[in-house]
Write a protein that holds these residues in place. Structure first.
Motif, short mmCIF file in Angstrom:
data_model
loop_
_atom_site.label_atom_id
_atom_site.label_comp_id
_atom_site.label_asym_id
_atom_site.label_seq_id
_atom_site.Cartn_x
_atom_site.Cartn_y
_atom_site.Cartn_z
N SER A 1 0.83 -1.22 0.00
CA SER A 1 0.00 0.00 0.00
C SER A 1 0.86 1.26 0.00
O SER A 1 0.55 2.22 -0.70
N LEU A 2 1.95 1.26 0.76
CA LEU A 2 2.86 2.41 0.77
C LEU A 2 3.44 2.64 -0.62
O LEU A 2 3.49 3.77 -1.10
N ASN A 3 3.87 1.59 -1.25
CA ASN A 3 4.44 1.70 -2.59
C ASN A 3 3.39 2.20 -3.58
O ASN A 3 3.69 3.03 -4.45
N ASN A 4 2.15 1.73 -3.45
CA ASN A 4 1.07 2.19 -4.32
C ASN A 4 0.81 3.69 -4.14
O ASN A 4 0.48 4.38 -5.11
N LEU A 5 0.97 4.21 -2.93
CA LEU A 5 0.77 5.65 -2.70
C LEU A 5 1.80 6.47 -3.48
O LEU A 5 1.48 7.52 -4.03
N LEU A 6 3.03 5.97 -3.52
CA LEU A 6 4.08 6.67 -4.27
C LEU A 6 3.75 6.68 -5.76
O LEU A 6 4.00 7.68 -6.45
N ILE A 7 3.18 5.61 -6.25
CA ILE A 7 2.78 5.52 -7.66
C ILE A 7 1.57 6.40 -7.94
O ILE A 7 1.51 7.10 -8.95
N LEU A 8 0.59 6.39 -7.03
CA LEU A 8 -0.64 7.19 -7.20
C LEU A 8 -0.40 8.69 -7.10
O LEU A 8 -1.12 9.47 -7.71
N HIS A 9 0.59 9.09 -6.30
CA HIS A 9 0.82 10.51 -6.02
C HIS A 9 2.28 10.91 -6.27
O HIS A 9 2.96 11.38 -5.36
N PRO A 10 2.75 10.78 -7.50
CA PRO A 10 4.15 11.13 -7.79
C PRO A 10 4.40 12.64 -7.75
O PRO A 10 5.55 13.07 -7.73
N ASP A 11 3.32 13.42 -7.69
CA ASP A 11 3.43 14.88 -7.73
C ASP A 11 3.64 15.50 -6.34
O ASP A 11 3.76 16.71 -6.23
N CYS A 12 3.70 14.68 -5.30
CA CYS A 12 3.93 15.24 -3.96
C CYS A 12 5.39 15.63 -3.82
O CYS A 12 6.29 14.98 -4.34
N ASP A 13 5.61 16.70 -3.08
CA ASP A 13 6.98 17.18 -2.83
C ASP A 13 7.65 16.44 -1.69
O ASP A 13 8.87 16.30 -1.66
#
Length: 148
Positions: A15-27
């Motif tokens: 799930s953590l890895n999926n968040l990075l994929i879903l939200h690559p635009d976070c700073d």
């Protein structure tokens, strides 16, 4: 500026890895404790040590972004009312986890956010996380998201 907040994922690397994929635009990506994962899995996150973590993460971090002072901790050391605890902390935004319950409020003129739990929520049936967006403190917005 966008910061993804997550807490209490308790070993759920997928799930953590999926968040990075879903939200690559976070700073920034902040994990507020109880990842229960080794440091090499958590390299994309600024991590705080939770009461269930075995790695040697910092227990408290303070970071300034766009002249906004953020205080990060897990929250397991808050033994008294949160308002009294936060009153003496020099920050604009207080971020914590531990309770497994989402929170977005203002206490003592400080924004207080808890993203809930990614894997073991106590307030919903789905895991949650948050993204805060801002240019300044006045325009800061917090949005909660849920795992599918």
């Amino acid at each position: 500026m966008r910061i993804l907040l997550v807490s209490d994922s308790h070993g759920d690397f997928e799930s953590l890895n999926n968040l990075l994929i879903l939200h690559p635009d976070c700073d920034y990506y902040f994990h507020l404790g109880d990842s229960c994962l080794p440091k090499y899995y958590m390299q994309s996150f600024l991590c705080i040590k939770g009461n269930c973590d075995f790695e040697d993460f910092d227990t408290i971090r303070e970071i300034t972004i766009n002249n906004i002072k953020f205080h990060l901790e897990h929250g397991d050391k808050i033994f008294k009312k949160i308002d009294n605890y936060i009153k003496n902390i020099d920050c604009d935004v207080f971020l914590f986890g531990h309770t497994h319950c989402k929170l977005n409020t203002k206490i003592n003129n400080k924004i207080v956010i808890n993203p809930g739990s990614l894997s073991r929520p106590r307030d919903d049936t789905k895991g949650s996380y948050a993204i805060i967006s801002f240019n300044s403190l006045k325009d800061m917005k917090c949005q909660f998201f849920y795992l599918e």
